[in-house]
Design a protein around this motif. Structure first.
Motif, PDB file in Angstrom:
ATOM      1  N   ASN A  37       0.808  -1.229   0.000  1.00  0.00           N
ATOM      2  CA  ASN A  37       0.000   0.000   0.000  1.00  0.00           C
ATOM      3  C   ASN A  37       0.833   1.267   0.000  1.00  0.00           C
ATOM      4  OD1 ASN A  37      -2.335  -1.607   0.116  1.00  0.00           O
ATOM      5  ND2 ASN A  37      -2.070  -1.827   2.329  1.00  0.00           N
ATOM      6  N   SER A  38       1.803   1.319  -0.873  1.00  0.00           N
ATOM      7  CA  SER A  38       2.620   2.517  -1.003  1.00  0.00           C
ATOM      8  C   SER A  38       2.165   3.279  -2.253  1.00  0.00           C
ATOM      9  CB  SER A  38       4.097   2.117  -1.097  1.00  0.00           C
ATOM     10  OG  SER A  38       4.920   3.239  -1.095  1.00  0.00           O
ATOM     11  N   ILE A  39       3.083   3.934  -2.932  1.00  0.00           N
ATOM     12  CA  ILE A  39       2.815   4.704  -4.141  1.00  0.00           C
ATOM     13  C   ILE A  39       2.204   3.796  -5.217  1.00  0.00           C
ATOM     14  CG2 ILE A  39       3.889   6.082  -5.965  1.00  0.00           C
ATOM     15  CD1 ILE A  39       6.192   6.629  -3.938  1.00  0.00           C
ATOM     16  N   ASP A  40       1.074   4.166  -5.757  1.00  0.00           N
ATOM     17  CA  ASP A  40       0.416   3.440  -6.853  1.00  0.00           C
ATOM     18  C   ASP A  40       0.268   1.947  -6.586  1.00  0.00           C
ATOM     19  OD1 ASP A  40       0.155   5.793  -8.344  1.00  0.00           O
ATOM     20  OD2 ASP A  40       2.104   5.528  -9.290  1.00  0.00           O
ATOM     21  N   GLY A  41       0.018   1.556  -5.337  1.00  0.00           N
ATOM     22  CA  GLY A  41      -0.170   0.148  -5.012  1.00  0.00           C
ATOM     23  C   GLY A  41       1.115  -0.637  -4.892  1.00  0.00           C
ATOM     24  N   ALA A  42       2.263   0.029  -4.984  1.00  0.00           N
ATOM     25  CA  ALA A  42       3.553  -0.643  -4.859  1.00  0.00           C
ATOM     26  C   ALA A  42       3.835  -0.970  -3.392  1.00  0.00           C
ATOM     27  CB  ALA A  42       4.662   0.250  -5.413  1.00  0.00           C
ATOM     28  N   TRP A  43       4.881  -1.722  -3.163  1.00  0.00           N
ATOM     29  CA  TRP A  43       5.353  -2.055  -1.817  1.00  0.00           C
ATOM     30  C   TRP A  43       6.572  -1.201  -1.519  1.00  0.00           C
ATOM     31  CZ3 TRP A  43       4.201  -6.866   1.050  1.00  0.00           C
ATOM     32  CH2 TRP A  43       3.094  -7.547   0.538  1.00  0.00           C
ATOM     33  N   SER A  44       6.616  -0.552  -0.363  1.00  0.00           N
ATOM     34  CA  SER A  44       7.788   0.220   0.039  1.00  0.00           C
ATOM     35  C   SER A  44       8.822  -0.719   0.663  1.00  0.00           C
ATOM     36  CB  SER A  44       7.396   1.322   1.035  1.00  0.00           C
ATOM     37  OG  SER A  44       6.756   0.767   2.172  1.00  0.00           O
ATOM     38  N   VAL A  45      10.096  -0.396   0.464  1.00  0.00           N
ATOM     39  CA  VAL A  45      11.191  -1.214   1.000  1.00  0.00           C
ATOM     40  C   VAL A  45      11.858  -0.454   2.139  1.00  0.00           C
ATOM     41  CG1 VAL A  45      13.347  -2.406   0.482  1.00  0.00           C
ATOM     42  CG2 VAL A  45      11.546  -2.306  -1.253  1.00  0.00           C
ATOM     43  N   TRP A  46      12.071  -1.147   3.250  1.00  0.00           N
ATOM     44  CA  TRP A  46      12.673  -0.597   4.459  1.00  0.00           C
ATOM     45  C   TRP A  46      13.838  -1.488   4.875  1.00  0.00           C
ATOM     46  CZ3 TRP A  46      10.041   3.464   7.204  1.00  0.00           C
ATOM     47  CH2 TRP A  46       8.821   3.828   6.633  1.00  0.00           C
ATOM     48  N   VAL A  47      14.770  -0.941   5.639  1.00  0.00           N
ATOM     49  CA  VAL A  47      15.828  -1.739   6.258  1.00  0.00           C
ATOM     50  C   VAL A  47      15.290  -2.245   7.589  1.00  0.00           C
ATOM     51  CG1 VAL A  47      18.143  -1.690   7.264  1.00  0.00           C
ATOM     52  CG2 VAL A  47      17.692  -0.493   5.125  1.00  0.00           C
ATOM     53  N   SER A  48      15.564  -3.483   7.902  1.00  0.00           N
ATOM     54  CA  SER A  48      15.113  -4.043   9.170  1.00  0.00           C
ATOM     55  C   SER A  48      15.811  -3.317  10.322  1.00  0.00           C
ATOM     56  CB  SER A  48      15.427  -5.537   9.222  1.00  0.00           C
ATOM     57  OG  SER A  48      14.974  -6.088  10.428  1.00  0.00           O
ATOM     58  N   ALA A  49      14.990  -2.702  11.193  1.00  0.00           N
ATOM     59  CA  ALA A  49      15.534  -1.928  12.316  1.00  0.00           C
ATOM     60  C   ALA A  49      14.878  -2.336  13.624  1.00  0.00           C
ATOM     61  CB  ALA A  49      15.326  -0.437  12.052  1.00  0.00           C
ATOM     62  N   GLY A  50      14.364  -3.575  13.686  1.00  0.00           N
ATOM     63  CA  GLY A  50      13.725  -4.056  14.897  1.00  0.00           C
ATOM     64  C   GLY A  50      12.264  -3.668  15.006  1.00  0.00           C
ATOM     65  N   VAL A  51      11.698  -3.104  13.932  1.00  0.00           N
ATOM     66  CA  VAL A  51      10.284  -2.717  13.901  1.00  0.00           C
ATOM     67  C   VAL A  51       9.631  -3.531  12.791  1.00  0.00           C
ATOM     68  CG1 VAL A  51       8.669  -0.801  13.574  1.00  0.00           C
ATOM     69  CG2 VAL A  51      10.883  -0.388  14.661  1.00  0.00           C
ATOM     70  N   ASP A  52       8.685  -4.407  13.157  1.00  0.00           N
ATOM     71  CA  ASP A  52       8.063  -5.291  12.166  1.00  0.00           C
ATOM     72  C   ASP A  52       7.146  -4.577  11.189  1.00  0.00           C
ATOM     73  OD1 ASP A  52       9.363  -7.473  13.278  1.00  0.00           O
ATOM     74  OD2 ASP A  52       7.663  -8.029  14.549  1.00  0.00           O
ATOM     75  N   GLN A  53       6.504  -3.495  11.627  1.00  0.00           N
ATOM     76  CA  GLN A  53       5.553  -2.743  10.802  1.00  0.00           C
ATOM     77  C   GLN A  53       5.954  -1.261  10.847  1.00  0.00           C
ATOM     78  OE1 GLN A  53       3.315  -4.742   9.179  1.00  0.00           O
ATOM     79  NE2 GLN A  53       3.963  -6.491  10.380  1.00  0.00           N
ATOM     80  N   PRO A  54       7.048  -0.877  10.156  1.00  0.00           N
ATOM     81  CA  PRO A  54       7.548   0.496  10.264  1.00  0.00           C
ATOM     82  C   PRO A  54       6.532   1.539   9.795  1.00  0.00           C
ATOM     83  CG  PRO A  54       8.630  -0.662   8.467  1.00  0.00           C
ATOM     84  CD  PRO A  54       7.808  -1.669   9.199  1.00  0.00           C
ATOM     85  N   ALA A  55       6.561   2.679  10.445  1.00  0.00           N
ATOM     86  CA  ALA A  55       5.723   3.839  10.121  1.00  0.00           C
ATOM     87  C   ALA A  55       4.234   3.503  10.120  1.00  0.00           C
ATOM     88  CB  ALA A  55       6.135   4.435   8.780  1.00  0.00           C
ATOM     89  N   GLY A  56       3.834   2.530  10.938  1.00  0.00           N
ATOM     90  CA  GLY A  56       2.428   2.180  11.041  1.00  0.00           C
ATOM     91  C   GLY A  56       1.896   1.343   9.897  1.00  0.00           C
ATOM     92  N   ASN A  57       2.782   0.898   8.997  1.00  0.00           N
ATOM     93  CA  ASN A  57       2.349   0.036   7.898  1.00  0.00           C
ATOM     94  C   ASN A  57       1.851  -1.286   8.449  1.00  0.00           C
ATOM     95  OD1 ASN A  57       3.021   1.413   5.286  1.00  0.00           O
ATOM     96  ND2 ASN A  57       5.038   1.502   6.247  1.00  0.00           N
ATOM     97  N   GLU A  58       0.982  -1.955   7.698  1.00  0.00           N
ATOM     98  CA  GLU A  58       0.491  -3.279   8.078  1.00  0.00           C
ATOM     99  C   GLU A  58       0.764  -4.251   6.951  1.00  0.00           C
ATOM    100  OE1 GLU A  58      -3.595  -3.116   9.260  1.00  0.00           O
ATOM    101  OE2 GLU A  58      -3.229  -1.534  10.720  1.00  0.00           O
ATOM    102  N   GLY A  59       0.937  -5.519   7.289  1.00  0.00           N
ATOM    103  CA  GLY A  59       1.159  -6.550   6.274  1.00  0.00           C
ATOM    104  C   GLY A  59       2.584  -6.612   5.754  1.00  0.00           C
ATOM    105  N   CYS A  60       3.534  -6.054   6.495  1.00  0.00           N
ATOM    106  CA  CYS A  60       4.930  -6.046   6.055  1.00  0.00           C
ATOM    107  C   CYS A  60       5.541  -7.442   6.151  1.00  0.00           C
ATOM    108  CB  CYS A  60       5.739  -5.071   6.898  1.00  0.00           C
ATOM    109  SG  CYS A  60       5.143  -3.373   6.813  1.00  0.00           S
ATOM    110  N   LEU A  61       6.502  -7.721   5.258  1.00  0.00           N
ATOM    111  CA  LEU A  61       7.176  -9.013   5.193  1.00  0.00           C
ATOM    112  C   LEU A  61       8.684  -8.816   5.177  1.00  0.00           C
ATOM    113  CD1 LEU A  61       5.190 -10.472   2.152  1.00  0.00           C
ATOM    114  CD2 LEU A  61       4.768 -10.993   4.564  1.00  0.00           C
ATOM    115  N   GLY A  62       9.411  -9.689   5.861  1.00  0.00           N
ATOM    116  CA  GLY A  62      10.861  -9.697   5.740  1.00  0.00           C
ATOM    117  C   GLY A  62      11.229 -10.267   4.375  1.00  0.00           C
ATOM    118  N   ILE A  63      12.194  -9.650   3.701  1.00  0.00           N
ATOM    119  CA  ILE A  63      12.639 -10.117   2.384  1.00  0.00           C
ATOM    120  C   ILE A  63      14.161 -10.152   2.331  1.00  0.00           C
ATOM    121  CG2 ILE A  63      10.600  -9.258   1.143  1.00  0.00           C
ATOM    122  CD1 ILE A  63      12.392  -6.888   0.178  1.00  0.00           C
ATOM    123  N   SER A  64      14.672 -10.933   1.400  1.00  0.00           N
ATOM    124  CA  SER A  64      16.082 -10.871   1.033  1.00  0.00           C
ATOM    125  C   SER A  64      16.172 -10.062  -0.248  1.00  0.00           C
ATOM    126  CB  SER A  64      16.649 -12.270   0.790  1.00  0.00           C
ATOM    127  OG  SER A  64      16.668 -13.007   1.981  1.00  0.00           O
TER     128      SER A  64
END
Length: 191
Positions: A148-175
């Motif tokens: 649920n980011s820009i135009d339905g895309a997924w935003s990418v974050w660095v893992s910082a010990g927060v599973d759902q950064p910035a209040g996002n929901e449905g986030c997944l760990g990725i390689s």
């Protein structure tokens, strides 16, 4: 009968496997190599998605980057590493460098700046590296993708010990697997 059916199936599956994206780690990329990044997260919507760059962020499954590129539109962003810094590849454009803010305020925000623009106050720029499997890390940390980011895309974050950064929901760990690009298309990505 079982062995006859198995014998017929083996060539089919062998041929099918060559058409699928290859994610097995190969030889480490050479220093200075240009590469794209591919998200790996089995049984998810973002598995095998390429990383894109737009509006100062990295994204997955973005319909269009709207970048200004030397050789026409680019479907995915191209990167290179230099002295621990991660850059967007541009043969003729102003350099764009990635940063991550893993502070309590940034929660793993991953973005990029253009030219002499400084990184945010807590932005890290020089601890990016590829491991032995060509997976990108930031000082050993992996990545998270959030829908649920820009135009339905997924935003990418660095893992910082927060599973759902910035209040996002449905986030997944990725390689983030690096795949060498032999003929890179230099682009200036939107800020």
């Amino acid at each position: 009968m079982f062995f006859k059916n198995l014998a017929l199936a083996v060539p089919f599956f062998a041929g099918a496997s060559t058409a699928m994206p290859q994610t097995a780690p190969g030889a480490p990329l050479s220093p200075g190599a240009t590469f794209s990044l591919m998200a790996l997260r089995s049984a998810s919507e973002v598995h095998f998605a390429g990383f894109e760059a737009a509006k100062g962020s990295l994204l997955l499954k973005l319909p269009s980057q709207n970048a200004s590129c030397d050789a026409g539109p680019a479907d995915h962003a191209t990167f290179f590493l230099k002295d621990g810094g991660l850059y967007l590849y541009a043969a003729s454009a102003t350099p764009q460098q990635l940063y991550a803010d893993r502070s309590g305020m940034g929660q793993g925000k991953l973005g990029y700046t253009t030219g002499a623009q400084p990184a945010p106050r807590n932005g890290e720029r020089t601890s990016f590296a590829l491991d032995e499997a060509n997976d990108l890390t930031l000082n050993g940390a992996g990545f998270i993708a959030c829908p649920n980011s820009i135009d339905g895309a997924w935003s990418v974050w660095v893992s910082a010990g927060v599973d759902q950064p910035a209040g996002n929901e449905g986030c997944l760990g990725i390689s983030a697997r690096a795949v060498e690009v032999s003929n890179p298309n230099g682009c200036l990505y939107t800020e």
